[in-house]
Design a protein around this motif. Structure first.
Motif, PDB file in Angstrom:
ATOM      1  N   GLY A   1      -9.269  -0.564  13.942  1.00  0.00           N
ATOM      2  CA  GLY A   1      -8.952   0.669  13.221  1.00  0.00           C
ATOM      3  C   GLY A   1     -10.049   1.077  12.259  1.00  0.00           C
TER       4      GLY A   1
ATOM      5  N   PHE B   1       0.858  -1.184   0.000  1.00  0.00           N
ATOM      6  CA  PHE B   1       0.000   0.000   0.000  1.00  0.00           C
ATOM      7  C   PHE B   1       0.898   1.239   0.000  1.00  0.00           C
ATOM      8  CE2 PHE B   1      -2.042   3.267   2.658  1.00  0.00           C
ATOM      9  CZ  PHE B   1      -3.315   3.341   2.126  1.00  0.00           C
TER      10      PHE B   1
ATOM     11  N   HIS C   1      11.481 -10.828   9.401  1.00  0.00           N
ATOM     12  CA  HIS C   1      11.677  -9.532   8.742  1.00  0.00           C
ATOM     13  C   HIS C   1      12.574  -8.709   9.659  1.00  0.00           C
ATOM     14  CE1 HIS C   1       8.669  -7.984  11.560  1.00  0.00           C
ATOM     15  NE2 HIS C   1       7.792  -8.878  11.138  1.00  0.00           N
TER      16      HIS C   1
ATOM     17  N   GLY D   1      -4.559  -4.082  17.351  1.00  0.00           N
ATOM     18  CA  GLY D   1      -5.771  -3.540  16.740  1.00  0.00           C
ATOM     19  C   GLY D   1      -6.481  -2.531  17.623  1.00  0.00           C
TER      20      GLY D   1
ATOM     21  N   TYR E   1       3.891  -0.762   7.432  1.00  0.00           N
ATOM     22  CA  TYR E   1       4.593   0.518   7.341  1.00  0.00           C
ATOM     23  C   TYR E   1       6.040   0.346   6.884  1.00  0.00           C
ATOM     24  CZ  TYR E   1       0.911   3.161   9.793  1.00  0.00           C
ATOM     25  OH  TYR E   1      -0.247   3.799  10.156  1.00  0.00           O
TER      26      TYR E   1
ATOM     27  N   GLY F   1      -1.933  -5.556   3.176  1.00  0.00           N
ATOM     28  CA  GLY F   1      -0.809  -4.896   2.506  1.00  0.00           C
ATOM     29  C   GLY F   1      -0.422  -3.553   3.089  1.00  0.00           C
TER      30      GLY F   1
ATOM     31  N   PHE G   1       8.343  -5.254   5.463  1.00  0.00           N
ATOM     32  CA  PHE G   1       8.276  -6.585   6.051  1.00  0.00           C
ATOM     33  C   PHE G   1       7.686  -7.616   5.075  1.00  0.00           C
ATOM     34  CE2 PHE G   1       7.831  -4.667  10.602  1.00  0.00           C
ATOM     35  CZ  PHE G   1       9.108  -4.151  10.492  1.00  0.00           C
TER      36      PHE G   1
ATOM     37  N   VAL H   1       3.900 -13.119   4.080  1.00  0.00           N
ATOM     38  CA  VAL H   1       2.444 -13.226   3.996  1.00  0.00           C
ATOM     39  C   VAL H   1       1.842 -11.832   4.016  1.00  0.00           C
ATOM     40  CG1 VAL H   1       2.403 -13.696   6.486  1.00  0.00           C
ATOM     41  CG2 VAL H   1       0.366 -14.112   5.152  1.00  0.00           C
ATOM     42  N   ARG H   2       0.813 -11.686   3.190  1.00  0.00           N
ATOM     43  CA  ARG H   2       0.124 -10.387   3.145  1.00  0.00           C
ATOM     44  C   ARG H   2      -1.377 -10.591   3.316  1.00  0.00           C
ATOM     45  NH1 ARG H   2       1.567  -7.451  -1.801  1.00  0.00           N
ATOM     46  NH2 ARG H   2       0.510  -9.151  -2.815  1.00  0.00           N
ATOM     47  N   SER H   3      -1.944  -9.667   4.074  1.00  0.00           N
ATOM     48  CA  SER H   3      -3.405  -9.641   4.211  1.00  0.00           C
ATOM     49  C   SER H   3      -3.908  -8.370   3.522  1.00  0.00           C
ATOM     50  CB  SER H   3      -3.778  -9.686   5.696  1.00  0.00           C
ATOM     51  OG  SER H   3      -5.117  -9.405   5.878  1.00  0.00           O
TER      52      SER H   3
ATOM     53  N   ILE I   1       1.203 -18.439   9.441  1.00  0.00           N
ATOM     54  CA  ILE I   1       0.197 -17.680   8.686  1.00  0.00           C
ATOM     55  C   ILE I   1      -1.152 -17.862   9.364  1.00  0.00           C
ATOM     56  CG2 ILE I   1      -0.939 -17.355   6.460  1.00  0.00           C
ATOM     57  CD1 ILE I   1       1.502 -18.428   5.077  1.00  0.00           C
TER      58      ILE I   1
HETATM   59  C1  LIG Z   1      -3.863   3.937   6.173  1.00  0.00           C
HETATM   60  C2  LIG Z   1      -3.565   3.153   7.430  1.00  0.00           C
HETATM   61  C3  LIG Z   1      -4.404   3.299   8.535  1.00  0.00           C
HETATM   62  C4  LIG Z   1      -4.157   2.571   9.706  1.00  0.00           C
HETATM   63  N1  LIG Z   1      -4.994   2.734  10.772  1.00  0.00           N
HETATM   64  C5  LIG Z   1      -4.786   1.997  11.900  1.00  0.00           C
HETATM   65  C6  LIG Z   1      -5.649   2.122  13.025  1.00  0.00           C
HETATM   66  O1  LIG Z   1      -6.612   2.905  13.009  1.00  0.00           O
HETATM   67  N2  LIG Z   1      -5.406   1.363  14.111  1.00  0.00           N
HETATM   68  C7  LIG Z   1      -4.361   0.485  14.170  1.00  0.00           C
HETATM   69  O2  LIG Z   1      -4.223  -0.213  15.186  1.00  0.00           O
HETATM   70  N3  LIG Z   1      -3.509   0.350  13.124  1.00  0.00           N
HETATM   71  C8  LIG Z   1      -3.703   1.085  12.004  1.00  0.00           C
HETATM   72  N4  LIG Z   1      -2.840   0.968  10.955  1.00  0.00           N
HETATM   73  C9  LIG Z   1      -1.688   0.072  11.089  1.00  0.00           C
HETATM   74  C10 LIG Z   1      -2.090  -1.355  10.725  1.00  0.00           C
HETATM   75  O3  LIG Z   1      -2.786  -1.957  11.806  1.00  0.00           O
HETATM   76  C11 LIG Z   1      -0.819  -2.163  10.425  1.00  0.00           C
HETATM   77  O4  LIG Z   1      -0.125  -1.570   9.351  1.00  0.00           O
HETATM   78  C12 LIG Z   1      -1.153  -3.606  10.107  1.00  0.00           C
HETATM   79  O5  LIG Z   1      -0.009  -4.405  10.302  1.00  0.00           O
HETATM   80  C13 LIG Z   1      -1.613  -3.759   8.670  1.00  0.00           C
HETATM   81  O6  LIG Z   1      -2.058  -5.054   8.451  1.00  0.00           O
HETATM   82  P1  LIG Z   1      -2.272  -5.536   6.934  1.00  0.00           P
HETATM   83  O7  LIG Z   1      -2.707  -6.946   7.005  1.00  0.00           O
HETATM   84  O8  LIG Z   1      -3.128  -4.555   6.218  1.00  0.00           O
HETATM   85  O9  LIG Z   1      -0.819  -5.373   6.330  1.00  0.00           O
HETATM   86  P2  LIG Z   1       0.192  -6.425   5.659  1.00  0.00           P
HETATM   87  O10 LIG Z   1       1.199  -5.574   4.987  1.00  0.00           O
HETATM   88  O11 LIG Z   1      -0.529  -7.408   4.834  1.00  0.00           O
HETATM   89  O12 LIG Z   1       0.813  -7.148   6.906  1.00  0.00           O
HETATM   90  C14 LIG Z   1       1.443  -6.449   7.964  1.00  0.00           C
HETATM   91  C15 LIG Z   1       2.304  -7.456   8.742  1.00  0.00           C
HETATM   92  O13 LIG Z   1       1.477  -8.529   9.190  1.00  0.00           O
HETATM   93  C16 LIG Z   1       1.874  -9.752   8.574  1.00  0.00           C
HETATM   94  N5  LIG Z   1       0.683 -10.504   8.188  1.00  0.00           N
HETATM   95  C17 LIG Z   1      -0.261 -10.151   7.285  1.00  0.00           C
HETATM   96  N6  LIG Z   1      -1.176 -11.106   7.185  1.00  0.00           N
HETATM   97  C18 LIG Z   1      -0.824 -12.098   8.029  1.00  0.00           C
HETATM   98  C19 LIG Z   1      -1.374 -13.358   8.359  1.00  0.00           C
HETATM   99  N7  LIG Z   1      -2.478 -13.809   7.771  1.00  0.00           N
HETATM  100  N8  LIG Z   1      -0.726 -14.129   9.271  1.00  0.00           N
HETATM  101  C20 LIG Z   1       0.405 -13.703   9.870  1.00  0.00           C
HETATM  102  N9  LIG Z   1       0.983 -12.507   9.589  1.00  0.00           N
HETATM  103  C21 LIG Z   1       0.367 -11.705   8.681  1.00  0.00           C
HETATM  104  C22 LIG Z   1       2.726  -9.363   7.383  1.00  0.00           C
HETATM  105  O14 LIG Z   1       3.623 -10.373   7.032  1.00  0.00           O
HETATM  106  C23 LIG Z   1       3.390  -8.088   7.873  1.00  0.00           C
HETATM  107  O15 LIG Z   1       4.500  -8.400   8.688  1.00  0.00           O
HETATM  108  C24 LIG Z   1      -3.044   1.698   9.775  1.00  0.00           C
HETATM  109  C25 LIG Z   1      -2.205   1.562   8.663  1.00  0.00           C
HETATM  110  C26 LIG Z   1      -2.455   2.298   7.513  1.00  0.00           C
HETATM  111  C27 LIG Z   1      -1.514   2.172   6.337  1.00  0.00           C
END
Ligand SMILES: Cc1cc2nc3c(=O)[nH]c(=O)nc-3n(C[C@H](O)[C@H](O)[C@H](O)COP(=O)(O)OP(=O)(O)OC[C@H]3O[C@@H](n4cnc5c(N)ncnc54)[C@H](O)[C@@H]3O)c2cc1C
Length: 509
Positions: free
Chosen positions: A129, A25, A501, A144, A73, A70, A76, A66-68, A204
């Motif tokens: 969030g 992202f 990572h 969260g 920050y 995306g 990783f 692994v990505r959920s 995962i």
């Molecule tokens: C625009 C924006 C707004 C946000 N707002 C908030 C908020 O209001 N409150 C808050 O607490 N946080 C917030 N965040 C931070 C967010 O919680 C973290 O960035 C979170 O890690 C994102 O998860 P993701 O699955 O989208 O990201 P990803 O990039 O998919 O994953 C993040 C990390 O988790 C790992 N991961 C993903 N999926 C899995 C899985 N299935 N099993 C094991 N590991 C996994 C990845 O390998 C990576 O290390 C925000 C981030 C952004 C960019």
């Protein structure tokens, strides 16, 4: 190139989806993996992981990530040393699971999916969030937190069980279910590690189960206001920051009508129009509108700077109502406003800090100096001060989130166009942060005033001796005394350090 198998769909170089699926992202992060696997079920996840582990890998480029959603920050998930990305996004079902007597949320669900389907189908709320495109996979494992957290706590305060694809010492993959009340110590510890240990560490996650979720609100009351930078001076800035912090410190006790109020103070850079204030409360709470007005009145005391409607979005927050007067918004429409979130065409850098007390004077002074300075280039920057505490500081269970007596959580952010190098912006935010926490080696070391950093807002500078001279490691800043216990879990459940990572939990040697 694009064949469906029991291990999911494989997307290889040359496919039109390949480039898009190889970046985060945040456009700073890109990979050139051998392929991306898109999985739709736990069994496909297991198959995809097992297949990736059996392939021959170049030692310098052998990471499986692994990505959920995306939204990581840091790099990783997407980085040059990544060979395979397993993308769980299609696995996004949300339903009541009678066998577990719990709500099941698959790890590819986004916050938008969760808010919409929980309300529509079950009338429930997960207090996470607000960004609708953030994924459950990373978000929940990191704790969260969101605009209902002072009222209801963190997402992990409701986590009953988790299903995870784990890898043993022989590189065999197994799907395990770990419950909060598991009779097996190892499984119970695996559950615990997912209540704040952070994503990409143990395996995962394919499913989460939640119990005792609170009812969804019917309406929220929201106000969005701002003080014009044109009239701002240091004394007004200090007064606003002080009022905001003392308010949330003083209203946390159960039964306090203001304990469920959530506030976001947007300390923007002076190249913005206003310093912003977003306030939200469940409209069903007693005297909610009076509470919101009382809050605004207590924060808005600088006599020479008028609080007006908020005119522009800042950081991750789109304008929802743009009005300093409280507006009632049906909760069912809020998850449908994903289109307003526009930040994914910008590169960004983020840092964080927990505060156990209102922001100390030296930190306010440093923020004022850096935010009020006129830059050579326009800066889209904000120190976002979120209210914390209240229900968060009364967790029902032992969780891995180590910060449970803070009153504020800060997120320092800077953005720049995707095409730019970001060098001046990175230098700016590093200087801001170093100055704010100059008294403790450039980082918010756990102590009287500060309490470390949020693992969901990771910052690799915390591991760089140039930016962290405190002697407190990045792991202690995120996890404090929980780190050795998390390392025990890592050693049992990911002995080969498959999931790693720059700031992953290290197995014990
Ligand atoms: C625009 C924006 C707004 C946000 N707002 C908030 C908020 O209001 N409150 C808050 O607490 N946080 C917030 N965040 C931070 C967010 O919680 C973290 O960035 C979170 O890690 C994102 O998860 P993701 O699955 O989208 O990201 P990803 O990039 O998919 O994953 C993040 C990390 O988790 C790992 N991961 C993903 N999926 C899995 C899985 N299935 N099993 C094991 N590991 C996994 C990845 O390998 C990576 O290390 C925000 C981030 C952004 C960019």
């Amino acid at each position: 190139m694009f064949a469906s198998e029991s291990a999911g769909i494989k997307v290889e170089p040359g496919h039109p989806l390949y480039r898009g699926l190889s970046r985060g992202f945040n456009p700073r992060w890109a990979a050139e993996p051998d392929y991306i696997r898109i999985v739709s079920s736990a069994e496909e996840t297991r198959g995809a992981l097992q297949a990736a582990l059996r392939e021959r890998a170049d030692p310098g480029r052998d990471r499986i990530t692994v990505r959920s959603g995306g939204h990581a920050y840091e790099d990783f998930v997407c980085a040059p040393d990544v060979r395979v990305i397993i993308d769980v996004a299609p696995m996004n079902r949300i339903h009541h699971d009678p066998a577990m007597d719990a709500v099941c949320i698959e790890s590819g669900a986004t916050n938008g999916d969760i808010d919409r389907d929980l309300v529509k189908g079950l009338g429930l709320l997960l207090p996470g969030g607000s960004c609708p495109t953030v994924g459950a996979g990373g978000h929940i494992t990191g704790g969260g937190f969101g605009l209902f957290s002072r009222q209801h706590g963190l997402t992990v305060d409701y986590l009953y069980a988790v299903e995870v694809a784990v890898v043993d010492a022989r590189r065999n993959v197994e799907l395990v279910t770990a419950r909060r009340d598991d009779g097996d110590d190892g499984l119970r510890e695996l559950w615990w590690a997912h209540t704040g240990g952070g994503g990409g560490n143990f395996g995962i996650v394919t499913k989460y189960w939640f119990r005792d979720l609170p009812p969804a609100p019917r309406h929220i009351l929201r106000a969005e206001a701002g003080w014009p930078w044109a009239h701002m001076d240091e004394s007004a800035f200090r007064e606003i920051v002080h009022n905001f912090g003392t308010f949330f410190r003083d209203h946390q006790e159960p039964g306090d009508p203001l304990a469920g109020m959530f506030g976001i103070l947007l300390l923007t850079h002076s190249s913005s129009k206003q310093v912003g204030l977003i306030t939200q409360i469940d409209a069903g709470l007693p005297d909610a509108e009076d509470a919101l007005r009382e809050f605004t009145g207590r924060i808005d005391t600088p006599s020479h700077v008028d609080l007006t409607d908020l005119e522009e979005p800042h950081g991750d927050h789109p304008l929802l109502v743009g009005s300093r007067e409280p507006q009632s918004v049906p909760w069912t429409v809020v998850p449908r406003i994903a289109g307003l979130w526009t930040n994914n065409d910008k590169a960004g850098k983020y840092k964080s800090a927990y505060l156990r007390e209102p922001m100390p004077d030296d930190q306010v002074g440093a923020a004022w100096r850096r935010l009020s300075a006129r830059p050579d280039v326009p800066r889209e920057a904000v120190v976002q001060v979120d209210s914390y505490g209240s229900a968060i500081n009364r967790p029902p269970y032992d969780t891995a989130v180590a910060q449970r007596d803070s009153v504020l959580k800060l997120q320092h952010q800077v953005y720049w166009p995707e095409c730019g190098s970001g060098e001046p912006h990175l230098a700016w935010i590093r200087a801001l942060y170093s100055e704010m926490y100059a008294g403790t080696g450039g980082v918010p070391v756990p102590g009287t005033a500060t309490d470390g950093c949020y693992v969901n807002y990771p910052d690799v500078d915390l591991g760089d001796p140039e930016w962290n001279t405190s002697g407190t490691s990045w792991a202690e800043l995120y996890y404090k005394e929980h780190y050795p216990r998390l390392q025990q879990v890592k050693t049992q459940w990911d002995p080969g350090d498959v999931f790693r990572h720059a700031q992953s939990i290290r197995p014990l040697v």
